[in-house]
Design a protein around this motif. Sequence first.
Motif, PDB file in Angstrom:
ATOM      1  N   VAL A 314      -1.487 -13.105   6.852  1.00 20.50           N
ATOM      2  CA  VAL A 314      -2.109 -12.811   5.564  1.00 20.50           C
ATOM      3  C   VAL A 314      -1.106 -12.864   4.418  1.00 20.50           C
ATOM      4  N   GLN A 315       0.157 -12.518   4.687  1.00 17.76           N
ATOM      5  CA  GLN A 315       1.194 -12.562   3.658  1.00 17.76           C
ATOM      6  C   GLN A 315       0.820 -11.672   2.461  1.00 17.76           C
ATOM      7  N   PHE A 316       0.744 -10.373   2.707  1.00 12.42           N
ATOM      8  CA  PHE A 316       0.419  -9.435   1.630  1.00 12.42           C
ATOM      9  C   PHE A 316       1.507  -9.464   0.561  1.00 12.42           C
ATOM     10  N   ASP A 317       1.072  -9.412  -0.695  1.00 13.64           N
ATOM     11  CA  ASP A 317       2.021  -9.390  -1.797  1.00 13.64           C
ATOM     12  C   ASP A 317       2.789  -8.079  -1.839  1.00 13.64           C
ATOM     13  N   ARG A 318       2.099  -6.995  -1.505  1.00 12.88           N
ATOM     14  CA  ARG A 318       2.710  -5.667  -1.482  1.00 12.88           C
ATOM     15  C   ARG A 318       2.192  -4.955  -0.230  1.00 12.88           C
ATOM     16  N   MET A 319       3.062  -4.251   0.469  1.00 15.71           N
ATOM     17  CA  MET A 319       2.607  -3.537   1.667  1.00 15.71           C
ATOM     18  C   MET A 319       3.465  -2.314   1.927  1.00 15.71           C
ATOM     19  N   GLY A 320       2.811  -1.214   2.275  1.00 12.44           N
ATOM     20  CA  GLY A 320       3.499  -0.030   2.761  1.00 12.44           C
ATOM     21  C   GLY A 320       2.977   0.287   4.154  1.00 12.44           C
ATOM     22  N   ALA A 321       3.705   1.092   4.874  1.00  8.01           N
ATOM     23  CA  ALA A 321       3.257   1.488   6.210  1.00  8.01           C
ATOM     24  C   ALA A 321       3.791   2.870   6.533  1.00  8.01           C
ATOM     25  N   PHE A 322       3.110   3.545   7.446  1.00  6.25           N
ATOM     26  CA  PHE A 322       3.609   4.839   7.899  1.00  6.25           C
ATOM     27  C   PHE A 322       3.204   5.062   9.337  1.00  6.25           C
ATOM     28  N   ALA A 323       3.921   5.959   9.984  1.00  9.03           N
ATOM     29  CA  ALA A 323       3.653   6.278  11.384  1.00  9.03           C
ATOM     30  C   ALA A 323       2.668   7.434  11.474  1.00  9.03           C
ATOM     31  N   TYR A 324       1.799   7.370  12.443  1.00 11.73           N
ATOM     32  CA  TYR A 324       0.799   8.419  12.647  1.00 11.73           C
ATOM     33  C   TYR A 324       1.463   9.765  12.891  1.00 11.73           C
ATOM     34  N   SER A 325       0.932  10.790  12.247  1.00 11.92           N
ATOM     35  CA  SER A 325       1.308  12.165  12.572  1.00 11.92           C
ATOM     36  C   SER A 325       0.015  12.968  12.712  1.00 11.92           C
ATOM     37  N   GLU A 326      -0.055  13.737  13.749  1.00 12.40           N
ATOM     38  CA  GLU A 326      -1.287  14.480  14.038  1.00 12.40           C
ATOM     39  C   GLU A 326      -1.509  15.571  12.989  1.00 12.40           C
ATOM     40  N   GLU A 327      -2.703  15.585  12.416  1.00 11.96           N
ATOM     41  CA  GLU A 327      -3.076  16.572  11.418  1.00 11.96           C
ATOM     42  C   GLU A 327      -4.193  17.447  11.966  1.00 11.96           C
ATOM     43  N   GLU A 328      -3.951  18.744  12.020  1.00 17.14           N
ATOM     44  CA  GLU A 328      -4.914  19.644  12.629  1.00 17.14           C
ATOM     45  C   GLU A 328      -6.266  19.579  11.912  1.00 17.14           C
TER      46      GLU A 328
END
Length: 433
Positions: A314-328
């Motif tokens: 897809v070649q996104f122009d802008r991209m962020g990412a994060f790792a899953y953290s469990e939220e109660e």
Amino acid sequence: MKKTIDIITLGCSKNLVDSEQLIRQLEEVGYDVTHDSENPKGDIAVINTCGFIGDAKEESINVILEFAEQKEIGNLDKLYVMGCLSERYLKELSIEIPQVDKYYGKFNWKELLADLGQSYHNEIEIERTLTTPKHYAYLKISEGCDRKCSYCAIPIITGKHVSRPMEEIIDEVKYLVSEGVKEFQVIAQELTYYGLDLYKKQMLPELIERISEIPGVEWIRLHYAYPAHFPKDLFRVMRERDNVCKYMDIALQHISDNMLSMMKRHVSKAETYELINQFRKEVPGIHLRTTLMVGHPGETEADFEELKAFVREVQFDRMGAFAYSEEEGTYAAKHYEDTIDQDTKNNRLDEIMRIQQSISAKLSASKIGQQLRIIIDRIEGEYYIGRTEFDSPEVDPEVLIKQTDAALSIGNFYWVQVVDSDEFDLFGEIIER
């Protein structure tokens, strides 16, 4: 002698809008207010907290503890806490950090004025004291979220989606334009839901069209859309209105059907590809920003490989990412076992961001030689720092122009020719247009 209040804002731009409204109310009743000062000097401090994910919660708690210590040694008279973390953990925080004089939630911060012996001024409700540069502002069009993504605690914190009346938003834009604002970052937890509660249909295209008609509105940029049931008439508005930036921030989170189902995203891989293709066909030149998640329970190596292939294709122009953290309290916390170890999550996050870094560098380099319209945000070192319509403040690349090239004014628009790039930013020279 006026008392000074320090406001400290943590988390997202939606919190920032709340802080700006509070600052305006406090100034109206005679307080001096500082915002995010490196060395707060006030008699009173108000911390506007974030409670979205683990790192944000930890930062909020650490800041509260720092100010609680300042109060204990006599450097602070009063300490108040508001915002998302306080909304979610009101009782627990009151017990764990009793030095705080009072905790407020996300929506009852107006009580703070009463507790200071002041009244809330309804006649200036749409007014704010901007903490951003005076030429741009964040424009919050709704609160809450009706989506029930498996991993997300926002609906637990903020409740159901509540749209602001369109006329109120229009009045606020007109007020901000009169104060010198030229650029609006339209924000919500979920933009595309706007209007369903008030008007029984998606009203985002009409709202953006009406904002674009207000004299003085130069740029409108859209943040935090949801891919399912996207209001397609927005394509027309973005294509036809020159002051609606060809930019869309749409959080996709993942691409494998397995993960989209487990995340309860209510959209498929095929529908996601179709939407991206529609954007690029209907709005030529569109720049897409997205956010992806790695390490959600159930993510297999095959799912992750599929996600990497998606990013490359897809070649996104802008991209962020994060790792899953469990939220109660979330669906994932209740129904899934968090079996993916933290090292694997971090490795996947690093790998996906390395792929994007290479893509971003290539896309930036492709702009060399282009002529682009920019707005100047600030001076930093030997450079003027500007942005194109494809760049949102704080999160996106910038355009650097040497101060020796021209005398520029902060908040004004100029045309530049892109002469160089690096992995993150562009370098430009001013040209006459």
